[in-house]
Structure formats: structure tokens, C-alpha cells
Design a protein around this motif. Structure first.
Motif, mmCIF file in Angstrom:
data_model
loop_
_atom_site.group_PDB
_atom_site.id
_atom_site.type_symbol
_atom_site.label_atom_id
_atom_site.label_comp_id
_atom_site.label_asym_id
_atom_site.label_seq_id
_atom_site.Cartn_x
_atom_site.Cartn_y
_atom_site.Cartn_z
ATOM 1 N N SER A 114 0.873 -1.164 0.000
ATOM 2 C CA SER A 114 0.000 0.000 0.000
ATOM 3 C C SER A 114 0.912 1.217 0.000
ATOM 4 O O SER A 114 1.585 1.501 1.002
ATOM 5 C CB SER A 114 -0.907 -0.001 1.239
ATOM 6 N N ARG A 116 2.102 5.318 -1.164
ATOM 7 C CA ARG A 116 1.682 6.695 -1.382
ATOM 8 C C ARG A 116 2.593 7.354 -2.406
ATOM 9 O O ARG A 116 3.789 7.097 -2.452
ATOM 10 C CB ARG A 116 1.745 7.482 -0.071
ATOM 11 N N ASP A 201 -13.179 2.173 -15.107
ATOM 12 C CA ASP A 201 -12.293 2.248 -13.941
ATOM 13 C C ASP A 201 -10.976 1.524 -14.192
ATOM 14 O O ASP A 201 -9.925 1.949 -13.693
ATOM 15 C CB ASP A 201 -12.982 1.646 -12.713
ATOM 16 N N ASP A 205 -7.816 3.772 -13.272
ATOM 17 C CA ASP A 205 -7.197 3.519 -11.969
ATOM 18 C C ASP A 205 -6.061 2.511 -11.979
ATOM 19 O O ASP A 205 -5.410 2.316 -10.954
ATOM 20 C CB ASP A 205 -8.260 3.014 -10.975
ATOM 21 N N GLU A 249 -5.117 2.521 -8.130
ATOM 22 C CA GLU A 249 -5.180 3.762 -7.361
ATOM 23 C C GLU A 249 -6.524 3.794 -6.635
ATOM 24 O O GLU A 249 -7.547 4.175 -7.198
ATOM 25 C CB GLU A 249 -5.019 4.977 -8.273
ATOM 26 N N THR A 250 -6.517 3.365 -5.389
ATOM 27 C CA THR A 250 -7.752 3.243 -4.618
ATOM 28 C C THR A 250 -8.217 4.578 -4.052
ATOM 29 O O THR A 250 -9.396 4.758 -3.749
ATOM 30 C CB THR A 250 -7.559 2.245 -3.470
ATOM 31 N N GLU A 251 -7.285 5.509 -3.874
ATOM 32 C CA GLU A 251 -7.552 6.892 -3.495
ATOM 33 C C GLU A 251 -6.550 7.742 -4.267
ATOM 34 O O GLU A 251 -5.557 7.214 -4.775
ATOM 35 C CB GLU A 251 -7.365 7.107 -1.987
ATOM 36 N N PRO A 252 -6.786 9.054 -4.374
ATOM 37 C CA PRO A 252 -5.804 9.879 -5.081
ATOM 38 C C PRO A 252 -4.396 9.701 -4.509
ATOM 39 O O PRO A 252 -4.174 9.861 -3.310
ATOM 40 C CB PRO A 252 -6.327 11.305 -4.855
ATOM 41 N N ARG A 254 -2.738 7.060 -3.911
ATOM 42 C CA ARG A 254 -2.552 5.899 -3.038
ATOM 43 C C ARG A 254 -2.793 4.631 -3.853
ATOM 44 O O ARG A 254 -3.834 4.493 -4.496
ATOM 45 C CB ARG A 254 -3.487 5.944 -1.828
ATOM 46 N N TRP A 255 -1.819 3.739 -3.793
ATOM 47 C CA TRP A 255 -1.838 2.555 -4.646
ATOM 48 C C TRP A 255 -1.799 1.283 -3.808
ATOM 49 O O TRP A 255 -1.049 1.185 -2.839
ATOM 50 C CB TRP A 255 -0.626 2.569 -5.586
#
Length: 277
Positions: A114, A116, A201, A205, A249-252, A254-255
Motif C-alpha cells: 500500500s 503513497r 475504472d 485507476d 489507485e484506490t484513493e488519489p 494511493r496505490w
């Protein structure tokens, strides 16, 4: 569903990195610890009279205890990840035919990460950048088979000089080179790149680099069958070894993702991309 369904496809490996007989400055140790902070990889240091100075040892916890998976000089880890930034890869300073990654990094396969991106972290995402280049080089060295890579935006090929040079070089071989992303750019008509554009998506993503050899050459062994890699063998996989990196990319910035050498999983990911993107 989609590519996200593959994030849970691995059995998490329990791995640790140990810096043995460190003579390098304290900041080097702190950088290594920071790179893997909040990841399922323990980082420590120890003394061992049986080894030389400044050696990084990757071990895995098994039913029989801790087994050595790979060893590499600390200097190799410093020069590939700790002391560089992503510009090394984007600008083309890391040339494909000269690029190497130490085995203690490549053998962190089947470990869920996980990560950033900048500005939250200037090192975590770099690990995926380095592994991406490793797979691209693996495909180029093989000289055949198929490479599928996503860029979120196809125009990144044009914008990043180093990336453009790498894919031109890979596509000049017999490797079928497929690129995926939002279709905001098209390669020249004389290019060997095969483009796939879309707005789902999976295109927005995903970050994947998937190499599969010709079907009649693919190895059958799973990674557990490979012997421990020494610092004399940075590329410790056979040319016909399938390998895939998959991250979303589950959040901006953040991978979530991993890379794997498991032939069956690589094949499943490749098949999904072929049929759905």
C-alpha cells in the motif's frame, strides 16, 4: 469485479529485510526503514561474522523457520531505490540495457503493498516504478512474447522521454507491445505499439505491467521452486518466466498492489486484460 478482483489473489508472504554488518551512515538505514514503513516487510539490522559488510538479506518465515530468499549488496539497493527519485526513470537516465534491480527487491513478489505517491511520500511509489522497469527490461531481454502496460493516460508515453524510449526499444523486438490508458494520444503510424483506449475504472485507476512468454515456452514452476538468489545474480529469473505487476489507485495518489512470478496468476491477469480492455 474488474482488475480489483485480483488484488486478493495472492497468499501474503512473510518477508523481512536485514542489513548485515552495516558500515553505511545511519541515514541509509533510516531511508530503508522509511521506504517499507507501514508495509508487511520488516526491516532491521544485525551482525553476522559469516557475511561481509553492508549486505542486505531477504528472508521468509516458513514452517521450518526463517529461510534466506536473496542477498544483495546494500550499495545496489541504495543506487536503485534509496538514493534516486522517479525522474531517473522518466527522463531516461536509467537506460534499459544497463538497468538492474537487486534480488532482495525483485524477490518481494507476492507481498501486498500500500503505497503513497508524491508529495505524501517520495520513496514508496518509486518501488513500483523500479519494478515496472524491471519487467520492461525482462520483456526486452526475452525478445518475444507479449507485454501489456497501462499508463492511465496514453499521453504519458509522449510526455516522459525515458518511458517513450523504453517502449520504442521493446516494441522494436518481436515482443507484442500493448499499451492501455485514456485515449488522449496516438503513436506515430510507423510505431509497433498497439494501443487500447477506454474510460472505465480499469483504464482510469490501473497500473499494470504484464509480461507473458510465447505459450510453448512458458515455465511451469512456481516461485517457491526457485533457489535463493545471490548478489551475483541480480536477474534471477529465466527469460521465459511470466511476471506481472498490478496496482490500483484506490484513493488519489494511493496505490494497492503487488507483483508476482506465478504463471497461473500472470496468465489470469493477462487473459482478463485481453478480454476486457
Amino acid at each position: 469485479m474488474g482488475l480489483a478482483s485480483f488484488l486478493g489473489a495472492i497468499d501474503t508472504a512473510s518477508r523481512s529485510l536485514s542489513v548485515v554488518n552495516r558500515s553505511a551512515p545511519d541515514p541509509v538505514q533510516r531511508m530503508l526503514e522509511t521506504t517499507f514503513a507501514d508495509q508487511p516487510v520488516d526491516v532491521d539490522e544485525l551482525s553476522d561474522d559469516a557475511r561481509g559488510d553492508d549486505v542486505v538479506v531477504l528472508t521468509e518465515q516458513t514452517a521450518e523457520g526463517h529461510e534466506v530468499v536473496a542477498t544483495s549488496p546494500l550499495e545496489e539497493v541504495m543506487n536503485s531505490v534509496l538514493l534516486v527519485n522517479s525522474d531517473l526513470y522518466k527522463t531516461g537516465q536509467a537506460k534499459l540495457d544497463e538497468f538492474e534491480l537487486p534480488s532482495v527487491l525483485t524477490r518481494l513478489d507476492d507481498v501486498p503493498f500500500s503505497l503513497r505517491g508524491y508529495p505524501e511520500s517520495d520513496k514508496e511509489k518509486l518501488l513500483l516504478v523500479a519494478i515496472s522497469r524491471y519487467i520492461e527490461r525482462h520483456a526486452w531481454r526475452a525478445g518475444n512474447g507479449r507485454l501489456r502496460s497501462s499508463f492511465q493516460r496514453l499521453s504519458r508515453i509522449e510526455d516522459e522521454r525515458g518511458t517513450r524510449a523504453v517502449y520504442k526499444k521493446v516494441a522494436s523486438t518481436d515482443v507484442q507491445t500493448h499499451i492501455y490508458g485514456i485515449p488522449d494520444w496516438s503513436p506515430p503510424t510507423n510505431s509497433n505499439l498497439v494501443t487500447h483506449g477506454g474510460y472505465t475504472d480499469d483504464f482510469y485507476d490501473s497500473w499494470f505491467v504484464v509480461y507473458t512468454p510465447p505459450e510453448d515456452e512458458s515455465v511451469e514452476a512456481e516461485p517457491g521452486d526457485r533457489t535463493a538468489a545471490s548478489d551475483e545474480r541480480l536477474d534471477d529469473v529465466e527469460p521465459d518466466q511470466p511476471v506481472a505487476l498490478l496496482a490500483l489507485e484506490t484513493e488519489p495518489k494511493r496505490w494497492e498492489g503487488y507483483w508476482t512470478f506465478r504463471p497461473s496468476l500472470v496468465s489470469d491477469i493477462d487473459r482478463y486484460i485481453s478480454r476486457n480492455m
